[in-house]
Design an enzyme around this catalytic site. Structure first.
Site, PDB file in Angstrom:
ATOM      1  N   ASN A 146      30.628 -26.333  21.056  1.00 41.83           N
ATOM      2  CA  ASN A 146      29.537 -26.633  20.128  1.00 41.83           C
ATOM      3  C   ASN A 146      29.553 -25.769  18.870  1.00 41.83           C
ATOM      4  O   ASN A 146      29.771 -24.570  18.963  1.00 41.83           O
ATOM      5  CB  ASN A 146      28.188 -26.438  20.832  1.00 41.83           C
ATOM      6  CG  ASN A 146      28.017 -27.403  21.995  1.00 41.83           C
ATOM      7  OD1 ASN A 146      28.536 -28.518  21.956  1.00 41.83           O
ATOM      8  ND2 ASN A 146      27.302 -26.965  23.010  1.00 41.83           N
TER       9      ASN A 146
ATOM     10  N   TYR B  62      -5.510  -5.726  -6.699  1.00 46.98           N
ATOM     11  CA  TYR B  62      -4.978  -5.674  -5.333  1.00 46.98           C
ATOM     12  C   TYR B  62      -5.985  -6.225  -4.336  1.00 46.98           C
ATOM     13  O   TYR B  62      -7.181  -5.982  -4.431  1.00 46.98           O
ATOM     14  CB  TYR B  62      -4.623  -4.223  -4.937  1.00 46.98           C
ATOM     15  CG  TYR B  62      -4.109  -4.143  -3.513  1.00 46.98           C
ATOM     16  CD1 TYR B  62      -2.776  -4.402  -3.217  1.00 46.98           C
ATOM     17  CD2 TYR B  62      -4.974  -3.873  -2.444  1.00 46.98           C
ATOM     18  CE1 TYR B  62      -2.311  -4.376  -1.906  1.00 46.98           C
ATOM     19  CE2 TYR B  62      -4.521  -3.843  -1.128  1.00 46.98           C
ATOM     20  CZ  TYR B  62      -3.186  -4.098  -0.873  1.00 46.98           C
ATOM     21  OH  TYR B  62      -2.722  -4.092   0.413  1.00 46.98           O
TER      22      TYR B  62
ATOM     23  N   LYS C  92       5.187  -8.701   3.143  1.00 50.55           N
ATOM     24  CA  LYS C  92       6.338  -7.956   3.684  1.00 50.55           C
ATOM     25  C   LYS C  92       7.131  -8.649   4.780  1.00 50.55           C
ATOM     26  O   LYS C  92       8.347  -8.773   4.690  1.00 50.55           O
ATOM     27  CB  LYS C  92       5.873  -6.591   4.180  1.00 50.55           C
ATOM     28  CG  LYS C  92       5.380  -5.745   3.034  1.00 50.55           C
ATOM     29  CD  LYS C  92       4.899  -4.402   3.446  1.00 50.55           C
ATOM     30  CE  LYS C  92       4.183  -3.789   2.262  1.00 50.55           C
ATOM     31  NZ  LYS C  92       3.014  -4.602   1.805  1.00 50.55           N
TER      32      LYS C  92
ATOM     33  N   SER D 209      -0.088  -1.871   9.028  1.00 47.92           N
ATOM     34  CA  SER D 209       1.192  -2.521   8.693  1.00 47.92           C
ATOM     35  C   SER D 209       2.380  -1.653   9.109  1.00 47.92           C
ATOM     36  O   SER D 209       3.527  -2.037   8.904  1.00 47.92           O
ATOM     37  CB  SER D 209       1.257  -2.807   7.187  1.00 47.92           C
ATOM     38  OG  SER D 209       0.945  -1.642   6.449  1.00 47.92           O
TER      39      SER D 209
ATOM     40  N   LYS E 263      32.684 -29.406  26.276  1.00 52.04           N
ATOM     41  CA  LYS E 263      32.030 -29.206  24.972  1.00 52.04           C
ATOM     42  C   LYS E 263      32.427 -27.905  24.278  1.00 52.04           C
ATOM     43  O   LYS E 263      32.610 -26.883  24.904  1.00 52.04           O
ATOM     44  CB  LYS E 263      30.494 -29.190  25.147  1.00 52.04           C
ATOM     45  CG  LYS E 263      29.885 -30.465  25.645  1.00 52.04           C
ATOM     46  CD  LYS E 263      29.729 -31.536  24.563  1.00 52.04           C
ATOM     47  CE  LYS E 263      28.858 -31.151  23.404  1.00 52.04           C
ATOM     48  NZ  LYS E 263      27.441 -31.115  23.777  1.00 52.04           N
TER      49      LYS E 263
ATOM     50  N   ASN F 173      -1.977   1.355  -4.108  1.00 51.66           N
ATOM     51  CA  ASN F 173      -1.702   0.038  -4.701  1.00 51.66           C
ATOM     52  C   ASN F 173      -0.474   0.049  -5.610  1.00 51.66           C
ATOM     53  O   ASN F 173       0.374  -0.844  -5.545  1.00 51.66           O
ATOM     54  CB  ASN F 173      -2.925  -0.468  -5.466  1.00 51.66           C
ATOM     55  CG  ASN F 173      -4.116  -0.651  -4.553  1.00 51.66           C
ATOM     56  OD1 ASN F 173      -3.971  -0.590  -3.331  1.00 51.66           O
ATOM     57  ND2 ASN F 173      -5.294  -0.875  -5.123  1.00 51.66           N
TER      58      ASN F 173
ATOM     59  N   SER G 231      28.943 -25.490  26.684  1.00 47.38           N
ATOM     60  CA  SER G 231      27.765 -26.091  27.292  1.00 47.38           C
ATOM     61  C   SER G 231      27.682 -25.629  28.738  1.00 47.38           C
ATOM     62  O   SER G 231      28.701 -25.443  29.399  1.00 47.38           O
ATOM     63  CB  SER G 231      27.902 -27.615  27.228  1.00 47.38           C
ATOM     64  OG  SER G 231      27.100 -28.212  28.219  1.00 47.38           O
TER      65      SER G 231
ATOM     66  N   GLU H 217      25.024 -24.918  13.071  1.00 47.26           N
ATOM     67  CA  GLU H 217      23.757 -25.583  13.409  1.00 47.26           C
ATOM     68  C   GLU H 217      22.577 -24.637  13.193  1.00 47.26           C
ATOM     69  O   GLU H 217      21.556 -25.009  12.628  1.00 47.26           O
ATOM     70  CB  GLU H 217      23.764 -26.046  14.866  1.00 47.26           C
ATOM     71  CG  GLU H 217      24.643 -27.250  15.116  1.00 47.26           C
ATOM     72  CD  GLU H 217      24.708 -27.579  16.604  1.00 47.26           C
ATOM     73  OE1 GLU H 217      23.963 -28.451  17.037  1.00 47.26           O
ATOM     74  OE2 GLU H 217      25.489 -26.930  17.319  1.00 47.26           O
TER      75      GLU H 217
ATOM     76  N   THR I 259      30.484 -40.673  -1.039  1.00 42.96           N
ATOM     77  CA  THR I 259      29.133 -40.811  -1.575  1.00 42.96           C
ATOM     78  C   THR I 259      28.415 -41.675  -0.552  1.00 42.96           C
ATOM     79  O   THR I 259      29.044 -42.558   0.051  1.00 42.96           O
ATOM     80  CB  THR I 259      29.097 -41.490  -2.964  1.00 42.96           C
ATOM     81  OG1 THR I 259      29.632 -42.804  -2.847  1.00 42.96           O
ATOM     82  CG2 THR I 259      29.892 -40.711  -3.998  1.00 42.96           C
ATOM     83  N   HIS I 260      27.153 -41.405  -0.328  1.00 46.12           N
ATOM     84  CA  HIS I 260      26.373 -42.103   0.716  1.00 46.12           C
ATOM     85  C   HIS I 260      27.024 -41.939   2.100  1.00 46.12           C
ATOM     86  O   HIS I 260      26.853 -42.783   2.962  1.00 46.12           O
ATOM     87  CB  HIS I 260      26.217 -43.599   0.410  1.00 46.12           C
ATOM     88  CG  HIS I 260      25.791 -43.877  -0.994  1.00 46.12           C
ATOM     89  ND1 HIS I 260      24.466 -44.038  -1.360  1.00 46.12           N
ATOM     90  CD2 HIS I 260      26.507 -44.001  -2.138  1.00 46.12           C
ATOM     91  CE1 HIS I 260      24.402 -44.256  -2.663  1.00 46.12           C
ATOM     92  NE2 HIS I 260      25.623 -44.235  -3.160  1.00 46.12           N
TER      93      HIS I 260
HETATM   94  N1  ARG Z   1      -0.333  -1.315   3.467  1.00 41.46           N
HETATM   95  C1  ARG Z   1      -0.831  -1.766   2.205  1.00 41.46           C
HETATM   96  C2  ARG Z   1      -0.007  -2.952   1.728  1.00 41.46           C
HETATM   97  O1  ARG Z   1       1.037  -3.117   2.199  1.00 41.46           O
HETATM   98  C3  ARG Z   1      -0.733  -0.675   1.183  1.00 41.46           C
HETATM   99  C4  ARG Z   1      -1.717  -0.787   0.081  1.00 41.46           C
HETATM  100  C5  ARG Z   1      -3.080  -0.547   0.609  1.00 41.46           C
HETATM  101  N2  ARG Z   1      -4.035  -0.433  -0.441  1.00 41.46           N
HETATM  102  C6  ARG Z   1      -5.339  -0.471  -0.155  1.00 41.46           C
HETATM  103  N3  ARG Z   1      -6.110  -0.381  -1.168  1.00 41.46           N
HETATM  104  N4  ARG Z   1      -5.792  -0.686   1.039  1.00 41.46           N
HETATM  105  O2  ARG Z   1      -0.428  -3.713   0.896  1.00 41.46           O
END
Ligand code: ARG
Length: 461
Positions: free
Chosen positions: A285, A317, A325, A23, A283, A110, A277, A290, A155-156
């Site tokens: 825009n 966990y 994330k 990650s 145009k 964790n 455009s 949007e 309204t509407h």
């Molecule tokens: N990179 C992991 C996460 O974002 C960290 C926790 C990992 N824990 C584990 N027991 N593998 O969740």
């Protein structure tokens, strides 16, 4: 084995597995939260005598050095160290030697990652509150310039009754006020500290969770270690609050798009907020509103994504949770851009007051007021309503608006009509007459503005 957890393994990790499970490419965003959490943890370990004080100090200094290096862009995060937690721990050991290995005493990744996420969500929640306030300020400013601007209220998407443009803008102020309130309310749940929960069951070391909590300015610790490491409600709550906020932004964006169309011509967005455009030179825009409207989709998507990740997930966990994330990072990024654009876009738009007024002068949006007129002369509302229906129909057939009908024409519908009906039908009077609390009457809108400004002032004391 180069891995921090390599002891029980006899083979190197498959490269694809390493890349797929890592990650670090995105959780490096949590570097400073991770270091902040680690500094609090190691301070507590030192104070409790779980590791020698000098070691705690060395680790703390080492972590600070790493923070500085990250700040200066002098570090390289490596996929082989999987995530931000192990990358930093590895850097620490490289920086200060084997004593760095004492940092992870009495904690697990964790409770560590959960803590990082709490710190991050708390930080961005406060940032969002400030950015929303800027949009509110722009709305109030524009409203102040338009306390006399009359426009059709809908309204509407059909003309309903004339209102003040300030009133319309302030409707969004209150939506944003509730959004802000939701974000600040959520902080009290984000302020629970998971650290000290260990992997899932607590720790054998005599840690002082209250102290860590105090050091990180949390208000309390999770009373249950399983819950502590597996709760992501606070992330969901942020994403849900963000979704409601984006709903509001998308509605305002939609109105800005409609209002700036050739058909309406109620506002003109500043050139600096529009694009052209490639083929049609005439145009201009409204790309920004949007896109704001369009980006609402990904913000909802991130909420639904995490809800789905967590649905049916057993305690405690699970690696699935690493998927908490990217969605929130994306949502924060989207909101940040949206709010930063919205405030100046509102501030710089030109309001075409004359066009708005022309619109209310050429419609039947004062019809309700004839009904109210007859009611004040003693007629039950239902009967008055039926009569006005006939008058409007007659007007449409004769191609005349209500102010253009003669008193004799009015009298054929009811003997209660007198010359004073014309004053009642003037758009200004129609607006003015709605002086009930929260109504569009001038006085009420001024009161509303005052209330809105009070809210903004409170924010900063
Ligand atoms: N990179 C992991 C996460 O974002 C960290 C926790 C990992 N824990 C584990 N027991 N593998 O969740």
């Amino acid at each position: 084995m180069s891995k921090l957890w390599g002891g029980r393994f006899t083979k190197e990790t498959n490269k694809l597995v390493e890349e797929y499970t890592a990650s670090i490419s995105y959780d490096q965003k949590l570097a400073f939260e991770d270091i902040e959490g680690s500094i609090a943890h190691v301070t507590m370990l030192g104070e409790c005598g779980i590791i020698p004080k000098e070691d705690a100090d060395t680790i703390q200094k080492g972590l600070q050095t790493i923070a500085e290096k990250i700040q200066a862009g002098q570090v390289e995060f490596l996929v082989e160290h999987e995530d931000i937690h192990m990358n930093i721990e590895k850097m620490l050991i490289d920086e200060i030697g084997p004593v760095g290995g004492k940092l992870h005493t009495g904690r697990s990744r964790n409770d560590q990652v959960a803590t990082d996420m709490h710190l991050y969500v708390r930080k961005v929640t406060n940032e969002m509150i400030e950015l929303i306030t800027k949009v509110q300020e722009a709305l109030v400013e524009q409203a102040k310039h338009n306390v006399d601007t009359i426009m059709p209220g809908y309204t509407h998407l059909q003309r309903a009754q004339p209102i003040l443009f300030a009133h319309h803008l302030l409707a969004y102020f209150w939506m944003l006020e509730r959004d802000k309130e939701r974000f600040s309310d959520s902080i009290k749940r984000t302020n629970w500290l998971p650290l000290g929960a260990g992997a899932l069951a607590g720790t054998t070391f005599p840690i002082d969770r209250e102290r860590t909590s105090e050091l990180l300015a949390f208000s309390t610790v999770y009373p249950n270690s399983l819950d502590a490491v597996s709760d992501r409600d606070f992330v969901l709550e942020f994403l849900a609050n963000a979704s409601i906020l984006m709903t509001h932004i998308s509605r305002l964006s939609e109105e800005m798009i409609i209002w700036s169309s050739q058909e309406f011509q109620f506002i003109e967005l500043d050139d600096s907020f529009c694009t052209g455009s490639s083929i049609m030179p005439q145009k201009k825009n409204p790309d920004v509103p949007e896109l704001l409207r369009g980006k609402t989709g990904r913000v909802y998507g991130n909420l639904i994504g995490l809800l789905t990740v967590l649905k049916g997930l057993p305690l405690a966990y699970n690696k699935d949770m690493q998927e908490d994330k990217e969605g929130i990072f994306d949502t924060v990024n989207t909101l940040d851009g949206a709010l930063k654009l919205l405030a100046p876009m509102i501030a710089t738009m030109t309001v075409k007051q004359e066009n708005m007024y022309n619109a209310v002068s050429n419609d039947y949006s004062n019809a309700t007021d004839i009904a109210d007129y007859l009611v004040t002369k003693g007629l039950p509302f239902r009967e008055a309503h039926a009569i006005i229906g006939q008058i409007v129909l007659y007007g449409i057939q004769q191609q005349k608006y209500l102010l253009q009908l003669s008193i004799d024409e009015y009298k054929t519908f009811s003997p209660l009509f007198e010359e004073d009906i014309y004053a009642v039908l003037e758009p200004k009077h129609v607006v003015e007459a709605r002086n009930s609390i929260g109504g569009t009457g001038h006085q009420q809108v001024l009161k509303q503005l005052e209330l809105a400004e009070e809210k903004l002032e409170k924010m900063f004391c």
